[in-house]
Design an enzyme around this catalytic site. Sequence first.
Site, PDB file in Angstrom:
ATOM      1  N   ILE A 186       0.980  -1.277   0.128  1.00 21.12           N
ATOM      2  CA  ILE A 186      -0.003   0.031  -0.070  1.00 21.12           C
ATOM      3  C   ILE A 186       0.954   1.214   0.212  1.00 21.12           C
ATOM      4  CG2 ILE A 186      -1.607   1.400   1.428  1.00 21.12           C
ATOM      5  CD1 ILE A 186      -2.801  -1.178   0.121  1.00 21.12           C
ATOM      6  N   LEU A 187       0.415   2.431  -0.675  1.00 24.13           N
ATOM      7  CA  LEU A 187       1.196   3.499  -0.766  1.00 24.13           C
ATOM      8  C   LEU A 187       0.375   4.601   0.121  1.00 24.13           C
ATOM      9  CD1 LEU A 187       1.815   3.747  -4.444  1.00 24.13           C
ATOM     10  CD2 LEU A 187       3.597   2.997  -2.744  1.00 24.13           C
ATOM     11  N   ASN A 220      -2.126   2.117 -12.001  1.00 17.15           N
ATOM     12  CA  ASN A 220      -2.224   0.647 -11.797  1.00 17.15           C
ATOM     13  C   ASN A 220      -2.974  -0.224 -12.473  1.00 17.15           C
ATOM     14  OD1 ASN A 220      -1.845  -1.262  -9.689  1.00 17.15           O
ATOM     15  ND2 ASN A 220      -4.225  -1.032  -9.265  1.00 17.15           N
ATOM     16  N   HIS A 245      -5.266  -3.384 -12.373  1.00 21.31           N
ATOM     17  CA  HIS A 245      -6.138  -4.310 -11.731  1.00 21.31           C
ATOM     18  C   HIS A 245      -6.575  -5.387 -12.381  1.00 21.31           C
ATOM     19  CE1 HIS A 245      -8.232  -5.729  -7.959  1.00 21.31           C
ATOM     20  NE2 HIS A 245      -9.350  -5.667  -8.718  1.00 21.31           N
ATOM     21  N   GLN A 256      -4.895 -11.433 -22.442  1.00 24.87           N
ATOM     22  CA  GLN A 256      -5.922 -10.778 -23.318  1.00 24.87           C
ATOM     23  C   GLN A 256      -6.043  -9.188 -22.970  1.00 24.87           C
ATOM     24  OE1 GLN A 256      -9.599 -13.085 -23.761  1.00 24.87           O
ATOM     25  NE2 GLN A 256      -8.148 -15.123 -24.303  1.00 24.87           N
TER      26      GLN A 256
END
EC number: 2.1.2.2
Length: 207
Positions: free
Chosen positions: A93-94, A108, A110, A179
């Site tokens: 975690i930042l 990011n 996800h 994909q």
Amino acid sequence: MLNIGVLVSGGGSNLQAIMDRIESGYLKNVQIVTVVSSKTGVYALQRAQEHGINNTCISRKSFESMEAYDDALIRHFDAHKADLVVMAGFLSILGESFNKFYDKRVINIHPSLIPAFCGKGFYGIIPHRHVIESGVKVTGATVHFVELEADTGPIILQKAVYVEDEDTPESLQKRVMEQAEWEILPEAIKLYAENRLVIEGRRVKIV
């Protein structure tokens, strides 16, 4: 030239996708200036080493507070003149200070279609397990700007992947990477490098 720093925690397949697109010429005027891992000995660091890219481990466990960890990351990326920080399978975690320093300069990837199957605790194979258990027919991947709360920042790109009847979490994870993740993460970096992303409230427009 857009200087990017990459945060990793594991094998580095998304890092490899970025390096491949740089080498192919798809990502023009983009270079990776440093790769930082949250864990020692991960294959992502070897990938960086083999490409002659600066690489190191900066582990959250090595610091007494989130503020100290943020400061170490900020100093490292700033020393390497990183313009954009890319979280490519980064599991730490930042904190608030890092997010403020690199506001709208952290993206990011996800492994789901946010806002489904995301947030605290949804990382690695876990989103894919929940996807299969839920019975949904479509999943995918999302690239978004990073904010303090996990997986809540403005969405840049999404790509859908169909869930097949015989899928296991592992087979689905592999197909989502191949994909979707490996396609849209380099594409988002390209759009950022070309100054084609405009944030308007919660929406990201591509110009």
